[in-house]
Design an enzyme around this catalytic site. Sequence first.
Site, PDB file in Angstrom:
ATOM      1  N   GLN A   1      58.627 108.108   1.018  1.00 18.62           N
ATOM      2  CA  GLN A   1      57.783 108.568  -0.086  1.00 18.62           C
ATOM      3  C   GLN A   1      58.232 107.954  -1.414  1.00 18.62           C
ATOM      4  O   GLN A   1      57.413 107.604  -2.260  1.00 18.62           O
ATOM      5  CB  GLN A   1      57.829 110.108  -0.169  1.00 18.62           C
ATOM      6  CG  GLN A   1      56.855 110.710  -1.176  1.00 18.62           C
ATOM      7  CD  GLN A   1      55.393 110.497  -0.798  1.00 18.62           C
ATOM      8  OE1 GLN A   1      55.067 110.423   0.385  1.00 18.62           O
ATOM      9  NE2 GLN A   1      54.525 110.404  -1.792  1.00 18.62           N
TER      10      GLN A   1
ATOM     11  N   SER B   1      56.361 115.795  -1.609  1.00 15.80           N
ATOM     12  CA  SER B   1      55.233 115.445  -0.745  1.00 15.80           C
ATOM     13  C   SER B   1      55.114 116.417   0.417  1.00 15.80           C
ATOM     14  O   SER B   1      56.090 116.712   1.112  1.00 15.80           O
ATOM     15  CB  SER B   1      55.419 114.034  -0.174  1.00 15.80           C
ATOM     16  OG  SER B   1      54.422 113.801   0.809  1.00 15.80           O
TER      17      SER B   1
ATOM     18  N   HIS C   1      53.767 115.703   3.079  1.00 18.17           N
ATOM     19  CA  HIS C   1      53.987 114.926   4.307  1.00 18.17           C
ATOM     20  C   HIS C   1      55.428 115.069   4.808  1.00 18.17           C
ATOM     21  O   HIS C   1      55.702 114.856   5.976  1.00 18.17           O
ATOM     22  CB  HIS C   1      53.649 113.448   4.074  1.00 18.17           C
ATOM     23  CG  HIS C   1      52.176 113.199   3.986  1.00 18.17           C
ATOM     24  ND1 HIS C   1      51.415 112.883   5.086  1.00 18.17           N
ATOM     25  CD2 HIS C   1      51.327 113.254   2.945  1.00 18.17           C
ATOM     26  CE1 HIS C   1      50.143 112.733   4.710  1.00 18.17           C
ATOM     27  NE2 HIS C   1      50.067 112.951   3.423  1.00 18.17           N
TER      28      HIS C   1
ATOM     29  N   ASP D   1      47.184 112.897   7.056  1.00 19.87           N
ATOM     30  CA  ASP D   1      45.949 112.309   6.550  1.00 19.87           C
ATOM     31  C   ASP D   1      45.133 111.838   7.744  1.00 19.87           C
ATOM     32  O   ASP D   1      45.657 111.160   8.627  1.00 19.87           O
ATOM     33  CB  ASP D   1      46.244 111.093   5.655  1.00 19.87           C
ATOM     34  CG  ASP D   1      47.014 111.478   4.405  1.00 19.87           C
ATOM     35  OD1 ASP D   1      46.904 112.637   3.972  1.00 19.87           O
ATOM     36  OD2 ASP D   1      47.722 110.600   3.871  1.00 19.87           O
TER      37      ASP D   1
ATOM     38  N   GLU E   1      41.202 115.634  -2.020  1.00 18.99           N
ATOM     39  CA  GLU E   1      41.559 114.766  -0.894  1.00 18.99           C
ATOM     40  C   GLU E   1      40.948 115.324   0.391  1.00 18.99           C
ATOM     41  O   GLU E   1      41.568 116.132   1.072  1.00 18.99           O
ATOM     42  CB  GLU E   1      43.095 114.673  -0.744  1.00 18.99           C
ATOM     43  CG  GLU E   1      43.782 113.938  -1.874  1.00 18.99           C
ATOM     44  CD  GLU E   1      45.222 113.541  -1.546  1.00 18.99           C
ATOM     45  OE1 GLU E   1      45.703 113.862  -0.441  1.00 18.99           O
ATOM     46  OE2 GLU E   1      45.848 112.904  -2.407  1.00 18.99           O
TER      47      GLU E   1
ATOM     48  N   HIS F   1      43.231 115.053   3.664  1.00 17.34           N
ATOM     49  CA  HIS F   1      44.597 115.587   3.794  1.00 17.34           C
ATOM     50  C   HIS F   1      44.556 117.043   4.271  1.00 17.34           C
ATOM     51  O   HIS F   1      44.101 117.928   3.554  1.00 17.34           O
ATOM     52  CB  HIS F   1      45.327 115.480   2.449  1.00 17.34           C
ATOM     53  CG  HIS F   1      46.722 116.037   2.449  1.00 17.34           C
ATOM     54  ND1 HIS F   1      47.852 115.238   2.375  1.00 17.34           N
ATOM     55  CD2 HIS F   1      47.180 117.303   2.514  1.00 17.34           C
ATOM     56  CE1 HIS F   1      48.935 116.008   2.397  1.00 17.34           C
ATOM     57  NE2 HIS F   1      48.554 117.271   2.473  1.00 17.34           N
TER      58      HIS F   1
HETATM   59 ZN   LIG Z   1      48.189 113.183   2.508  1.00 14.13          ZN
END
Ligand SMILES: [Zn+2]
Length: 213
Positions: free
Chosen positions: A99, A125, A127, A134, A177, A180
Amino acid sequence: MKKDYIINKTSKVQEKESKIEVINGATYIDGILIVNKTYSLPKDFIPNNTYEKVTKETGMCPLCINIDAYNAFKKMEEDANKENLKLWIQSGYRTYSYQENLYNRYIEKDGKEKADIYSSRPGHSEHHTGLSFDLNSVEDSFIDTNEGKWINDNAYKYGFIIRYPKGKEKYTGYKYEPWHLRYVGKTLAKKLYNDGNWISLEEYFDITSEYKD
Ligand SMILES: [Zn+2]
């Protein structure tokens, strides 16, 4: 696990008691791991119970996601398939250093201010949690595809939320988003789906998403 502290806080939005716990540097509210611009993960945080194992070499790994999130995705993928829709995970788990590189590249390209509304600083993040990924294409036009529309209307049934809903930037700190997803389990996902008027996690728990500097 080491519990750093526990706070009981009454949320204004829900008028309910929420239990905030910090365990090994990660913040959980009512058991939900919170990562945003205010709440971060320690550099060495590694999700456990992942479908593919995180190793020392892992940078980004689409399937190094929590096993419950993975199983929910497989079921969702299967049901989408029946409607001739194709879903795939294009970015899943990301380490702190992965990241960090990504974020630094975006800063070089667009500057810090702009990068902060579409990318996360390392440690901030989602993630990094192993609970987010995503789908298909990281493009605004994803919502105009049949897959994007189906995801917006159905992901909650499998326990996923659109983590950064449309028009909620002031709460989430991020632009919309549609690709996501974040796994929170079916009960909370249904509440946040809110019959199509998505509520952000920040509104639900009455928390901020702002960097300190
Ligand atoms: Zn994402």
